[in-house]
Design a protein around this motif. Structure first.
Motif, short mmCIF file in Angstrom:
data_model
loop_
_atom_site.label_atom_id
_atom_site.label_comp_id
_atom_site.label_asym_id
_atom_site.label_seq_id
_atom_site.Cartn_x
_atom_site.Cartn_y
_atom_site.Cartn_z
N LEU A 1 -12.26 11.98 -6.92
CA LEU A 1 -11.03 11.72 -7.68
C LEU A 1 -9.81 12.38 -7.06
O LEU A 1 -8.69 11.92 -7.26
N SER A 2 -10.01 13.46 -6.30
CA SER A 2 -8.85 14.13 -5.69
C SER A 2 -8.85 13.96 -4.17
O SER A 2 -8.14 14.67 -3.47
N THR A 3 -9.64 13.01 -3.68
CA THR A 3 -9.71 12.75 -2.24
C THR A 3 -9.06 11.41 -1.94
O THR A 3 -9.29 10.43 -2.64
N ARG A 4 -8.26 11.41 -0.89
CA ARG A 4 -7.67 10.17 -0.40
C ARG A 4 -8.29 9.88 0.96
O ARG A 4 -8.60 10.79 1.72
N VAL A 5 -8.47 8.60 1.25
CA VAL A 5 -9.06 8.19 2.52
C VAL A 5 -8.06 7.35 3.29
O VAL A 5 -7.53 6.37 2.76
N LEU A 6 -7.80 7.75 4.53
CA LEU A 6 -6.92 7.00 5.43
C LEU A 6 -7.80 6.38 6.51
O LEU A 6 -8.65 7.06 7.08
N ILE A 7 -7.57 5.10 6.79
CA ILE A 7 -8.40 4.37 7.75
C ILE A 7 -7.52 3.67 8.77
O ILE A 7 -6.56 3.00 8.41
N CYS A 8 -7.88 3.82 10.06
CA CYS A 8 -7.14 3.12 11.11
C CYS A 8 -8.05 2.88 12.31
O CYS A 8 -8.56 3.82 12.92
N GLY A 9 -8.26 1.63 12.61
CA GLY A 9 -9.10 1.25 13.75
C GLY A 9 -9.08 -0.26 13.93
O GLY A 9 -8.14 -0.93 13.48
N THR A 10 -10.13 -0.77 14.51
CA THR A 10 -10.25 -2.22 14.68
C THR A 10 -10.51 -2.87 13.32
O THR A 10 -10.89 -2.19 12.35
N ARG A 11 -10.36 -4.17 13.24
CA ARG A 11 -10.66 -4.88 11.98
C ARG A 11 -12.09 -4.64 11.54
O ARG A 11 -12.35 -4.40 10.36
N GLU A 12 -13.01 -4.70 12.49
CA GLU A 12 -14.42 -4.48 12.19
C GLU A 12 -14.65 -3.06 11.66
O GLU A 12 -15.35 -2.86 10.66
N PHE A 13 -14.06 -2.09 12.31
CA PHE A 13 -14.19 -0.70 11.89
C PHE A 13 -13.59 -0.51 10.49
O PHE A 13 -14.22 0.07 9.60
N ASN A 14 -12.37 -0.99 10.30
CA ASN A 14 -11.70 -0.85 9.00
C ASN A 14 -12.53 -1.46 7.88
O ASN A 14 -12.70 -0.87 6.82
N SER A 15 -13.06 -2.66 8.13
CA SER A 15 -13.88 -3.34 7.13
C SER A 15 -15.13 -2.53 6.79
O SER A 15 -15.47 -2.37 5.62
N ALA A 16 -15.81 -2.01 7.82
CA ALA A 16 -17.01 -1.22 7.59
C ALA A 16 -16.69 0.06 6.82
O ALA A 16 -17.43 0.44 5.90
N MET A 17 -15.58 0.72 7.15
CA MET A 17 -15.22 1.96 6.47
C MET A 17 -14.83 1.70 5.01
O MET A 17 -15.20 2.47 4.11
N ASN B 1 -18.01 4.69 -4.34
CA ASN B 1 -17.20 4.67 -5.57
C ASN B 1 -15.86 5.39 -5.43
O ASN B 1 -15.36 5.97 -6.40
N ILE B 2 -15.32 5.36 -4.22
CA ILE B 2 -13.96 5.88 -4.04
C ILE B 2 -13.01 4.82 -4.58
O ILE B 2 -13.12 3.64 -4.23
N GLN B 3 -12.11 5.22 -5.44
CA GLN B 3 -11.21 4.27 -6.07
C GLN B 3 -10.35 3.56 -5.02
O GLN B 3 -9.84 4.19 -4.09
N THR B 4 -10.19 2.27 -5.21
CA THR B 4 -9.44 1.45 -4.26
C THR B 4 -8.04 1.99 -4.01
O THR B 4 -7.55 1.98 -2.88
N GLU B 5 -7.40 2.50 -5.06
CA GLU B 5 -6.03 3.01 -4.89
C GLU B 5 -5.98 4.33 -4.13
O GLU B 5 -4.92 4.83 -3.81
N HIS B 6 -7.15 4.89 -3.81
CA HIS B 6 -7.22 6.12 -3.00
C HIS B 6 -7.57 5.84 -1.54
O HIS B 6 -7.74 6.77 -0.75
N ILE B 7 -7.67 4.56 -1.20
CA ILE B 7 -8.01 4.15 0.18
C ILE B 7 -6.76 3.51 0.79
O ILE B 7 -6.20 2.56 0.23
N PHE B 8 -6.35 4.03 1.94
CA PHE B 8 -5.14 3.54 2.62
C PHE B 8 -5.50 3.11 4.03
O PHE B 8 -6.02 3.91 4.79
N LYS B 9 -5.21 1.87 4.35
CA LYS B 9 -5.51 1.33 5.68
C LYS B 9 -4.21 1.19 6.45
O LYS B 9 -3.22 0.64 5.95
N PHE B 10 -4.21 1.70 7.69
CA PHE B 10 -3.03 1.57 8.56
C PHE B 10 -3.12 0.28 9.33
O PHE B 10 -4.16 -0.15 9.73
#
Length: 132
Positions: free
Chosen positions: A99-115, A123-132
């Motif tokens: 609940l207090s963790t944010r996830v930042l993701i940046c890579g290839t489309r395949e990598f981003n999708s897998a992450m 069960n990390i909330q969607t609003e806590h996941i940020f894709k560059f």
């Protein structure tokens, strides 16, 4: 606040900038954990920047080498290298409080999708996941 940063290849560039901005402020208690995916040791980008940012108390990182078998022979002082790809279990190990963790993701489309799939399974909330 804790940020788990998931980067692959050149996706390290925006992550390093975020890290530098956070660690520059001595009053910022945000913690940063970077899981960085590369094919080989020679593919690691911005290694001097990584080491410089890692000198701060609130930043740590682990590099995953997907096509490197003898990682121990490549390791230099202080490097946290592992053989393989970033898995759901690797991300799960970093989660103390989803609940207090944010996830930042940046890579290839395949990598981003897998992450993103891994994060959803954890069960990390969607609003806590940020894709560059």
């Amino acid at each position: 606040m804790k940020y788990i940063m998931l980067a692959a290849g050149t996706g390290i560039a925006p992550m390093i900038n975020v890290c530098k901005d956070i660690v520059r402020d001595d009053g910022d208690i945000t913690t940063l954990r970077l899981l960085y995916a590369c094919k080989t040791y020679e593919d690691i980008l911005l290694s001097s920047d990584l080491k410089q940012v890692a000198s701060h108390w609130n930043f740590t990182y682990k590099t995953f080498l997907s096509q490197e078998k003898e990682v121990e022979k490549k390791r230099s002082y202080g490097e946290n290298l592992v053989s393989g790809k970033i898995t759901k279990d690797d991300i799960d190990l970093e989660l103390i409080n989803p609940l207090s963790t944010r996830v930042l993701i940046c890579g290839t489309r395949e990598f981003n999708s897998a992450m993103i799939d891994h994060c959803n399974q954890l069960n990390i909330q969607t609003e806590h996941i940020f894709k560059f």
